[in-house]
Write a protein that holds these residues in place. Structure first.
Motif, PDB file in Angstrom:
ATOM      1  N   ALA A 105      -7.112  15.123  -3.987  1.00 18.76           N
ATOM      2  CA  ALA A 105      -8.318  14.872  -3.188  1.00 18.76           C
ATOM      3  C   ALA A 105      -8.186  13.606  -2.355  1.00 18.76           C
ATOM      4  O   ALA A 105      -8.743  13.511  -1.253  1.00 18.76           O
ATOM      5  N   GLU A 106      -7.432  12.642  -2.857  1.00 20.42           N
ATOM      6  CA  GLU A 106      -7.340  11.347  -2.170  1.00 20.42           C
ATOM      7  C   GLU A 106      -6.454  11.400  -0.923  1.00 20.42           C
ATOM      8  O   GLU A 106      -6.498  10.489  -0.093  1.00 20.42           O
ATOM      9  N   LEU A 107      -5.668  12.448  -0.805  1.00 16.80           N
ATOM     10  CA  LEU A 107      -4.808  12.561   0.379  1.00 16.80           C
ATOM     11  C   LEU A 107      -5.622  12.583   1.672  1.00 16.80           C
ATOM     12  O   LEU A 107      -5.193  12.059   2.693  1.00 16.80           O
ATOM     13  N   THR A 108      -6.803  13.173   1.606  1.00 21.35           N
ATOM     14  CA  THR A 108      -7.613  13.252   2.834  1.00 21.35           C
ATOM     15  C   THR A 108      -8.733  12.208   2.856  1.00 21.35           C
ATOM     16  O   THR A 108      -9.500  12.166   3.810  1.00 21.35           O
ATOM     17  N   THR A 109      -8.838  11.384   1.824  1.00 18.91           N
ATOM     18  CA  THR A 109      -9.907  10.368   1.823  1.00 18.91           C
ATOM     19  C   THR A 109      -9.374   8.940   1.803  1.00 18.91           C
ATOM     20  O   THR A 109     -10.092   8.018   2.181  1.00 18.91           O
ATOM     21  N   HIS A 110      -8.133   8.710   1.374  1.00 21.52           N
ATOM     22  CA  HIS A 110      -7.621   7.343   1.260  1.00 21.52           C
ATOM     23  C   HIS A 110      -6.769   6.887   2.443  1.00 21.52           C
ATOM     24  O   HIS A 110      -6.370   5.734   2.494  1.00 21.52           O
ATOM     25  N   GLY A 111      -6.453   7.777   3.349  1.00 22.64           N
ATOM     26  CA  GLY A 111      -5.621   7.391   4.495  1.00 22.64           C
ATOM     27  C   GLY A 111      -6.375   6.456   5.436  1.00 22.64           C
ATOM     28  O   GLY A 111      -7.593   6.577   5.598  1.00 22.64           O
ATOM     29  N   GLN A 112      -5.635   5.521   6.031  1.00 22.09           N
ATOM     30  CA  GLN A 112      -6.211   4.584   7.005  1.00 22.09           C
ATOM     31  C   GLN A 112      -5.205   4.385   8.137  1.00 22.09           C
ATOM     32  O   GLN A 112      -3.999   4.549   7.938  1.00 22.09           O
ATOM     33  N   PRO A 113      -5.684   3.936   9.303  1.00 27.37           N
ATOM     34  CA  PRO A 113      -4.743   3.711  10.415  1.00 27.37           C
ATOM     35  C   PRO A 113      -3.734   2.621  10.091  1.00 27.37           C
ATOM     36  O   PRO A 113      -4.015   1.735   9.268  1.00 27.37           O
ATOM     37  N   PRO A 114      -2.568   2.669  10.750  1.00 21.86           N
ATOM     38  CA  PRO A 114      -1.553   1.632  10.531  1.00 21.86           C
ATOM     39  C   PRO A 114      -2.141   0.245  10.761  1.00 21.86           C
ATOM     40  O   PRO A 114      -2.940   0.049  11.673  1.00 21.86           O
ATOM     41  N   GLY A 115      -1.750  -0.702   9.919  1.00 16.65           N
ATOM     42  CA  GLY A 115      -2.209  -2.080  10.088  1.00 16.65           C
ATOM     43  C   GLY A 115      -3.539  -2.367   9.424  1.00 16.65           C
ATOM     44  O   GLY A 115      -3.990  -3.521   9.408  1.00 16.65           O
ATOM     45  N   SER A 116      -4.215  -1.361   8.847  1.00 15.31           N
ATOM     46  CA  SER A 116      -5.485  -1.620   8.159  1.00 15.31           C
ATOM     47  C   SER A 116      -5.239  -2.549   6.984  1.00 15.31           C
ATOM     48  O   SER A 116      -4.242  -2.402   6.270  1.00 15.31           O
ATOM     49  N   PRO A 117      -6.143  -3.515   6.749  1.00 13.57           N
ATOM     50  CA  PRO A 117      -5.958  -4.391   5.592  1.00 13.57           C
ATOM     51  C   PRO A 117      -6.006  -3.599   4.292  1.00 13.57           C
ATOM     52  O   PRO A 117      -6.794  -2.658   4.171  1.00 13.57           O
ATOM     53  N   ASN A 118      -5.154  -3.958   3.358  1.00 16.23           N
ATOM     54  CA  ASN A 118      -5.111  -3.300   2.044  1.00 16.23           C
ATOM     55  C   ASN A 118      -4.898  -1.793   2.131  1.00 16.23           C
ATOM     56  O   ASN A 118      -5.413  -1.029   1.322  1.00 16.23           O
ATOM     57  N   ARG A 119      -4.132  -1.379   3.117  1.00 19.67           N
ATOM     58  CA  ARG A 119      -3.855   0.061   3.268  1.00 19.67           C
ATOM     59  C   ARG A 119      -3.138   0.586   2.028  1.00 19.67           C
ATOM     60  O   ARG A 119      -2.260  -0.098   1.477  1.00 19.67           O
ATOM     61  N   ARG A 120      -3.462   1.782   1.617  1.00 20.82           N
ATOM     62  CA  ARG A 120      -2.790   2.387   0.460  1.00 20.82           C
ATOM     63  C   ARG A 120      -1.334   2.722   0.806  1.00 20.82           C
ATOM     64  O   ARG A 120      -1.038   3.171   1.931  1.00 20.82           O
ATOM     65  N   ALA A 121      -0.465   2.524  -0.153  1.00 19.84           N
ATOM     66  CA  ALA A 121       0.950   2.850   0.033  1.00 19.84           C
ATOM     67  C   ALA A 121       1.368   3.945  -0.941  1.00 19.84           C
ATOM     68  O   ALA A 121       0.802   4.079  -2.029  1.00 19.84           O
TER      69      ALA A 121
END
Ligand code: NAP
Length: 218
Positions: A136-152
């Protein structure tokens, strides 16, 4: 390098359907498949729209520039090897003995899950990815490149250029990536390791990989 335009999916369950959604959102053509046949995927194909086609696993393997294998690990030997020759194959699979039965080489930790798939697909470039994030998190945790604290998310693989391609795909899908090294290091993100499951930044995930313990040492 030729532009990768089609993603093939072998498996269209929790993870496969989510990767298909991300792929469509990012402009890829997508071929989905499962074990029961394309007619059982008509609802998902209709939901995902005209960029998506339901087909057999053989067809999905042949059509994809990149092919994702996302099935119960116990079935990995049924993945068609010939149409995947030379291709990047993303492996999301994990080992759950309750579901997969016992696999001696994994129980004694003489190999890893992605090395099993690589052994079955000797001329493919297997890259481990997407194995430690809830579907479920694949479509909810993504953020644009450079976002602070982006998930890896972790990748592992034996072919550096295939890993670069998969890392770019992850970036498009909204995630940073952390390279765990060759496939044999994939155990560092297997079930019951610190990085398996929780939301982590790249820096946190690197620490998780370093802190991972083999099952025999847990
Ligand atoms: N769920 C998660 O959050 C999650 C997260 C990370 C990694 N994973 C791992 O990723 C893999 C897939 O997990 P999932 O949760 O997506 O499983 P799932 O929901 O049970 O879906 C499995 C898919 O694989 C298909 N399949 C089974 N055997 C096949 C075969 N021999 N050839 C082609 N397709 C086949 C199934 O099709 P049929 O229904 O037609 O049999 C189904 O579409 C597993 O190894 C799992 O451990 C899961």
């Amino acid at each position: 390098m030729a532009r990768m335009t089609t993603i093939g999916l072998i498996g269209a369950g929790h993870i496969g359907s989510q990767i298909a959604r991300l792929a469509v959102k990012n402009g890829y053509d997508v071929v989905i498949s499962n074990s029961r046949g394309p007619e059982t995927l008509s609802a998902l194909a209709a939901e995902l729209g005209p960029k998506v086609r339901a087909a057999t696993a053989l067809e999905a393997a042949g059509a994809g520039d990149i092919v994702v294998v996302t099935i119960p690990l116990k079935n990995h030997r049924s993945v068609p090897a010939e149409p995947l020759a030379g291709k990047i194959v993303i492996d999301t699979n994990n080992y759950y003995p309750a579901r997969d039965g016992h696999i001696a080489e994994l129980d004694n930790e003489s190999t890893t899950t992605s090395e099993l798939l690589q052994a079955h697909l000797p001329t493919s470039k297997v890259v481990k990815a997407f194995n430690h994030i809830y579907a479920a998190e694949l479509t909810t945790h993504g953020q644009p490149p450079g976002s602070p604290n982006r998930r890896a998310l972790v990748i592992a693989g034996d072919d550096p250029s295939a890993k670069t391609t998969v890392s770019r795909l992850l970036d498009q899908f909204g995630f940073d990536s952390v390279d765990a090294g060759p496939l044999k290091e994939g155990w560092r993100i297997q079930r019951d390791t610190p990085g398996y499951g929780p939301r982590r930044t790249a820096e946190q995930l690197k620490k998780d990989l370093a802190a991972a313990k083999r099952y025999r040492d847990q």
